[in-house]
Enzyme design. Structure first.
Site, PDB file in Angstrom:
ATOM      1  N   PRO A  10      38.137 -57.323 -59.178  1.00 58.40           N
ATOM      2  CA  PRO A  10      39.323 -56.519 -59.451  1.00 58.40           C
ATOM      3  C   PRO A  10      39.060 -55.286 -60.304  1.00 58.40           C
ATOM      4  CG  PRO A  10      39.453 -58.655 -60.558  1.00 58.40           C
ATOM      5  CD  PRO A  10      38.304 -58.712 -59.604  1.00 58.40           C
ATOM      6  N   ASN A  11      39.708 -54.209 -59.904  1.00 56.64           N
ATOM      7  CA  ASN A  11      39.720 -52.923 -60.622  1.00 56.64           C
ATOM      8  C   ASN A  11      38.414 -52.141 -60.525  1.00 56.64           C
ATOM      9  OD1 ASN A  11      42.444 -53.147 -61.673  1.00 56.64           O
ATOM     10  ND2 ASN A  11      41.636 -54.830 -62.906  1.00 56.64           N
ATOM     11  N   ARG A  18      39.517 -45.542 -64.092  1.00 59.15           N
ATOM     12  CA  ARG A  18      39.781 -46.433 -65.226  1.00 59.15           C
ATOM     13  C   ARG A  18      38.833 -46.145 -66.403  1.00 59.15           C
ATOM     14  NH1 ARG A  18      36.980 -52.300 -64.060  1.00 59.15           N
ATOM     15  NH2 ARG A  18      38.405 -52.881 -65.720  1.00 59.15           N
ATOM     16  N   TYR A  23      33.332 -46.980 -68.462  1.00 59.75           N
ATOM     17  CA  TYR A  23      32.688 -47.176 -67.157  1.00 59.75           C
ATOM     18  C   TYR A  23      32.106 -45.898 -66.546  1.00 59.75           C
ATOM     19  CZ  TYR A  23      35.178 -51.606 -67.558  1.00 59.75           C
ATOM     20  OH  TYR A  23      35.655 -52.815 -67.999  1.00 59.75           O
ATOM     21  N   ASN A  75      29.810 -58.602 -59.470  1.00 61.44           N
ATOM     22  CA  ASN A  75      30.511 -58.212 -60.688  1.00 61.44           C
ATOM     23  C   ASN A  75      31.938 -58.729 -60.510  1.00 61.44           C
ATOM     24  OD1 ASN A  75      31.894 -57.075 -62.786  1.00 61.44           O
ATOM     25  ND2 ASN A  75      31.015 -55.036 -62.564  1.00 61.44           N
ATOM     26  N   ALA A  78      37.314 -58.936 -64.365  1.00 63.97           N
ATOM     27  CA  ALA A  78      37.950 -59.813 -65.352  1.00 63.97           C
ATOM     28  C   ALA A  78      37.924 -61.294 -64.941  1.00 63.97           C
ATOM     29  CB  ALA A  78      39.387 -59.356 -65.612  1.00 63.97           C
ATOM     30  N   ASP A  88      33.256 -72.047 -59.252  1.00 57.26           N
ATOM     31  CA  ASP A  88      32.997 -73.170 -58.350  1.00 57.26           C
ATOM     32  C   ASP A  88      32.445 -72.692 -57.016  1.00 57.26           C
ATOM     33  OD1 ASP A  88      33.777 -75.006 -60.228  1.00 57.26           O
ATOM     34  OD2 ASP A  88      35.701 -75.493 -59.298  1.00 57.26           O
ATOM     35  N   GLU A 100      24.759 -61.931 -61.732  1.00 57.65           N
ATOM     36  CA  GLU A 100      26.023 -61.391 -62.252  1.00 57.65           C
ATOM     37  C   GLU A 100      25.740 -60.069 -62.967  1.00 57.65           C
ATOM     38  OE1 GLU A 100      28.883 -64.100 -64.028  1.00 57.65           O
ATOM     39  OE2 GLU A 100      28.999 -62.794 -65.782  1.00 57.65           O
ATOM     40  N   HIS A 102      27.418 -56.710 -65.121  1.00 55.86           N
ATOM     41  CA  HIS A 102      28.519 -56.030 -65.813  1.00 55.86           C
ATOM     42  C   HIS A 102      28.054 -54.636 -66.177  1.00 55.86           C
ATOM     43  CE1 HIS A 102      30.885 -59.568 -65.769  1.00 55.86           C
ATOM     44  NE2 HIS A 102      29.848 -60.261 -66.211  1.00 55.86           N
ATOM     45  N   ILE A 103      28.855 -53.669 -65.804  1.00 57.04           N
ATOM     46  CA  ILE A 103      28.515 -52.267 -66.067  1.00 57.04           C
ATOM     47  C   ILE A 103      28.472 -52.020 -67.576  1.00 57.04           C
ATOM     48  CG2 ILE A 103      29.355 -49.882 -65.793  1.00 57.04           C
ATOM     49  CD1 ILE A 103      30.660 -50.915 -63.094  1.00 57.04           C
ATOM     50  N   ARG A 109      32.410 -55.702 -76.814  1.00 56.34           N
ATOM     51  CA  ARG A 109      33.820 -55.362 -76.568  1.00 56.34           C
ATOM     52  C   ARG A 109      34.732 -56.481 -77.093  1.00 56.34           C
ATOM     53  NH1 ARG A 109      34.513 -53.532 -70.596  1.00 56.34           N
ATOM     54  NH2 ARG A 109      36.525 -52.885 -71.461  1.00 56.34           N
ATOM     55  N   ARG A 113      35.997 -60.987 -73.739  1.00 57.97           N
ATOM     56  CA  ARG A 113      34.949 -60.602 -72.772  1.00 57.97           C
ATOM     57  C   ARG A 113      33.593 -61.235 -73.100  1.00 57.97           C
ATOM     58  NH1 ARG A 113      37.508 -56.405 -69.881  1.00 57.97           N
ATOM     59  NH2 ARG A 113      38.961 -55.293 -71.221  1.00 57.97           N
TER      60      ARG A 113
END
Ligand code: DQA
Length: 144
Positions: A10-11, A18, A23, A75, A78, A88, A100, A102-103, A109, A113
């Site tokens: 999402p996002n 954003r 980012y 990624n 949230a 799962d 995984e 994350h930018i 933060r 998070r």
């Protein structure tokens, strides 16, 4: 030819719009272009998928099982912090390497998070490397 699936949650379609201070100002299409160019140089097949919907992300992870992908770069946005369902789904496909990404550096933060519920179901985590984190994740999968 190796096949890698890149999932953005999402996002992440709102990159470039954003919180640019966090980012950056490059948009989602730029990220996809960068990943596709990199895939060409590595002579691999890459599919980039983005969704704002938890179920769609889970469907895509399950599809990867049937499509015999060689690795997943994810990624989860949230969802990272609270989606046991995404966790799962990742845990279900134990044999497939999953990185995984994350930018931003989530650890510097907000408190919420700092926890990733999805990370234990992944092979490794790359945080705070900007868009390059996705390319580093591809390299990790290729070196498996
Ligand atoms: C993010 C970090 C998450 O906390 C956030 O919800 C995102 C993006 C990152 O790439 O830094 O949407 O996953």
């Amino acid at each position: 030819m190796k096949k890698i699936l890149v999932i953005n949650g999402p996002n992440l379609n709102f990159l470039g719009i954003r919180e640019k201070n966090i980012y950056g100002d490059r948009d989602y299409n730029y990220l996809v272009g960068m990943i596709e160019e990199y895939a060409k140089t590595k002579e691999i097949e890459v599919e980039c998928f983005q969704s704002n919907h938890e179920g769609a992300i889970i469907d895509k992870i399950q599809e990867a099982y049937y499509n015999d992908v060689d690795g997943i770069v994810i990624n989860p946005g949230a969802f990272t912090h609270y989606s046991y369902a995404v966790r799962d789904a990742l845990a279900s496909i134990a044999a497939i390497p999953k990185i995984e990404v994350h930018i931003s550096n989530v650890h510097t933060r907000e408190e919420f998070r700092h926890t990733s519920v999805t990370e234990p179901a992944c092979t490794a985590q790359i945080i705070g490397k900007g868009f390059d984190g996705y390319l580093m994740a591809i390299d990790m999968i290729l070196s498996e």
